[in-house]
Write a protein that holds these residues in place. Structure first.
Motif, PDB file in Angstrom:
ATOM      1  N   ILE A 141      -2.133  -7.500  11.165  1.00 45.99           N
ATOM      2  CA  ILE A 141      -2.362  -6.086  11.227  1.00 45.99           C
ATOM      3  C   ILE A 141      -1.167  -5.145  11.013  1.00 45.99           C
ATOM      4  CG2 ILE A 141      -3.279  -4.419  12.547  1.00 45.99           C
ATOM      5  CD1 ILE A 141      -5.462  -6.184  13.509  1.00 45.99           C
ATOM      6  N   ALA A 144       0.031  -5.263   7.640  1.00 46.21           N
ATOM      7  CA  ALA A 144      -0.863  -4.486   6.655  1.00 46.21           C
ATOM      8  C   ALA A 144      -0.598  -3.058   6.689  1.00 46.21           C
ATOM      9  CB  ALA A 144      -2.257  -4.809   6.699  1.00 46.21           C
ATOM     10  N   LYS A 145      -0.293  -2.812   8.061  1.00 42.99           N
ATOM     11  CA  LYS A 145      -0.126  -1.199   8.254  1.00 42.99           C
ATOM     12  C   LYS A 145       1.044  -0.731   7.536  1.00 42.99           C
ATOM     13  CE  LYS A 145      -2.210  -0.306  12.689  1.00 42.99           C
ATOM     14  NZ  LYS A 145      -2.051   0.123  14.183  1.00 42.99           N
ATOM     15  N   SER A 148       0.686  -0.503   3.935  1.00 39.61           N
ATOM     16  CA  SER A 148      -0.231   0.754   3.447  1.00 39.61           C
ATOM     17  C   SER A 148       0.746   1.963   3.656  1.00 39.61           C
ATOM     18  CB  SER A 148      -1.254   0.898   4.391  1.00 39.61           C
ATOM     19  OG  SER A 148      -1.106   1.144   5.826  1.00 39.61           O
TER      20      SER A 148
END
Length: 190
Positions: A141, A144-145, A148
């Motif tokens: 996660i 992914a953060k 992004s």
């Protein structure tokens, strides 16, 4: 008068040009089948075929004896292998006699294997609560953060650069690039 065909003996003894090749082949095939002539092929193609014809009865006998000896030795080797396999089979069967105790142990083994399988299924169901899996997901996660945020920054920089170069409005550039108006409103603080 019609020509009569040559007899077998005449074909065997005739040694002059003009003999039909097919009749020679037929006679030689007959001689081979009668074991009066031995035929050996050397090579694989017809154009390079070498043939050896032997008509000496002593050589025929010697070759047949060699074939017989070879077959006998192969037979003995196979018999020895069969005997070894039987001995190995009897040795493997020792301790595996069908007794009441063995049947009881096999039933117990089957029960333990079934229990093990059901426990593995239950353990797999608890996999989501596994602390190691939780840490792996948490790291994924975070990656992914970060990705992004990097893409959001890159798109903002691209839109700013294109706006300064073309003089178009930010909304027109977003429309041309296929970027929605609320694209950077993602809440990634959680």
């Amino acid at each position: 008068m019609s020509k009569r065909g040559l007899s077998r003996e005449e074909k065997k003894t005739k040694k002059q040009k003009g003999i039909v090749q097919q009749s020679v082949k037929e006679i030689l095939d007959e001689l081979v089948s009668d074991s009066l002539v031995i035929f050996d092929k050397i090579g694989t193609s017809n154009s390079r075929l070498v043939q050896r014809w032997v008509t000496d009865p002593a050589l025929l006998t010697k070759e047949k004896q060699a074939q017989l000896d070879k077959a006998a030795s192969e037979s003995e080797a196979l018999k020895a292998k069969i005997k070894e396999a039987k001995v190995a089979l009897k040795a493997a069967e020792k301790g595996r006699e069908d007794t009441a105790e063995r049947r009881k142990l096999l039933a117990s083994l089957a029960e333990v294997q079934a229990t093990s399988a059901s426990l593995k299924v239950e353990l797999a169901a608890f996999g989501a609560a596994d602390p190691i899996m939780y840490e792996r997901k948490k790291k994924a996660i975070d990656v992914a953060k970060a990705a992004s945020q990097r893409w959001t920054d890159n798109v903002s920089l691209l839109v700013s650069y294109l706006r300064s170069m073309s003089g178009e409005s930010e909304s027109e550039l977003r429309t041309q690039l296929g970027v929605p108006e609320n694209w950077d409103d993602l809440d990634i603080s959680k």
